[in-house]
Design an enzyme around this catalytic site. Sequence first.
Site, PDB file in Angstrom:
ATOM      1  CB  CYS A   1      46.858  41.156  64.082  1.00 14.58           C
ATOM      2  SG  CYS A   1      46.738  41.307  65.855  1.00 14.58           S
TER       3      CYS A   1
ATOM      4  CB  CYS B   1      46.254  34.771  58.064  1.00 12.14           C
ATOM      5  SG  CYS B   1      45.254  35.825  56.998  1.00 12.14           S
TER       6      CYS B   1
ATOM      7  CB  CYS C   1      41.997  41.736  56.274  1.00 11.44           C
ATOM      8  SG  CYS C   1      40.865  40.420  56.734  1.00 11.44           S
ATOM      9  CB  CYS C   2      44.651  42.844  60.808  1.00  5.15           C
ATOM     10  SG  CYS C   2      45.332  41.181  60.659  1.00  5.15           S
TER      11      CYS C   2
ATOM     12  CB  CYS D   1      42.207  34.436  60.691  1.00  2.53           C
ATOM     13  SG  CYS D   1      41.606  35.802  61.682  1.00  2.53           S
TER      14      CYS D   1
HETATM   15  S1  SF4 Z   1      44.587  37.333  60.435  1.00  5.71           S
HETATM   16 FE1  SF4 Z   1      44.018  37.258  58.227  1.00  5.71          FE
HETATM   17  S2  SF4 Z   1      41.805  36.843  58.096  1.00  5.71           S
HETATM   18 FE2  SF4 Z   1      42.324  37.415  60.222  1.00  5.71          FE
HETATM   19  S3  SF4 Z   1      41.882  39.580  60.327  1.00  5.71           S
HETATM   20 FE3  SF4 Z   1      44.080  39.421  59.853  1.00  5.71          FE
HETATM   21  S4  SF4 Z   1      44.286  39.365  57.597  1.00  5.71           S
HETATM   22 FE4  SF4 Z   1      42.089  39.056  58.139  1.00  5.71          FE
END
Ligand code: SF4
Length: 248
Positions: free
Chosen positions: A236, A213, A129-130, A210
């Site tokens: 991240c 998280c 996701c990151c 985010c």
């Molecule tokens: S912090 Fe969480 S929601 Fe944001 S990009 Fe990374 S995994 Fe995705």
Amino acid sequence: MAERALDRIDVRPAYTVEDAAAYEARFAGVPAPEMLRTLLTGELHGGIAAVSSFGTESAVLLHMVASADPATPVVFTDTLKMFPETLSYRDTLVERLGLLDVRVIQPDPALLAARDPDGIRHSYDPDGCCDLRKVEPLARGLAPFEAWISGRKGFQAGTRRALPRFEVENGRLKLNPLADWNKAALDGYFTAHDLPRHPLEAQGYLSIGCAPCTSKVKPGEDPRAGRWRGFDKVECGIHRPMEAAPPP
Ligand code: SF4
């Protein structure tokens, strides 16, 4: 017949680790605001951007950057998973500091549709996701620049304690002007310059990323303990995890 001149593409990296070491030595003992003023109005002018998450301590670095040159580009990656409070705090700081070139970068819609169509990838694959929501957009945002400024601090977590002020990543110079700043120094800067606080800080969010998280930090924990709670993840992907400094 005259020999044809060959075009040559210079593929050498803009900066090397030797350059970073030279900067480190040149600015040893020079306060962060003065160091930034020298570089942003001097040799790095036009080729450098600041990267900001508009989190709890972002106002300090942004104030220094704006004081040196308010036209310095500031890159903000909007992952589309931000707290609404972060977006409104961004707007407050941009106005208050007079930042003239804030660039909002968002994830690629086609990549999002292919790899996170339901928007829940963070719950089972935070690294993926990151990559999708932070790393790829930031790479796009930084593509025009040979150098960038990060707001990382050494005290934030055990994995960041050996942080230098200058690094080189992928041939790009990376400045960490606050590498040796502690919480008291940051708080003092907030007070001295009457800077507004992130609206979530008073609720116990000491490091804000985010919304899905980020959790509140308990007494005695590292400030970044509230990030990716429950996962073996400390960064991240924008910053590579560093080895903790050896015990004295
Ligand atoms: S912090 Fe969480 S929601 Fe944001 S990009 Fe990374 S995994 Fe995705």
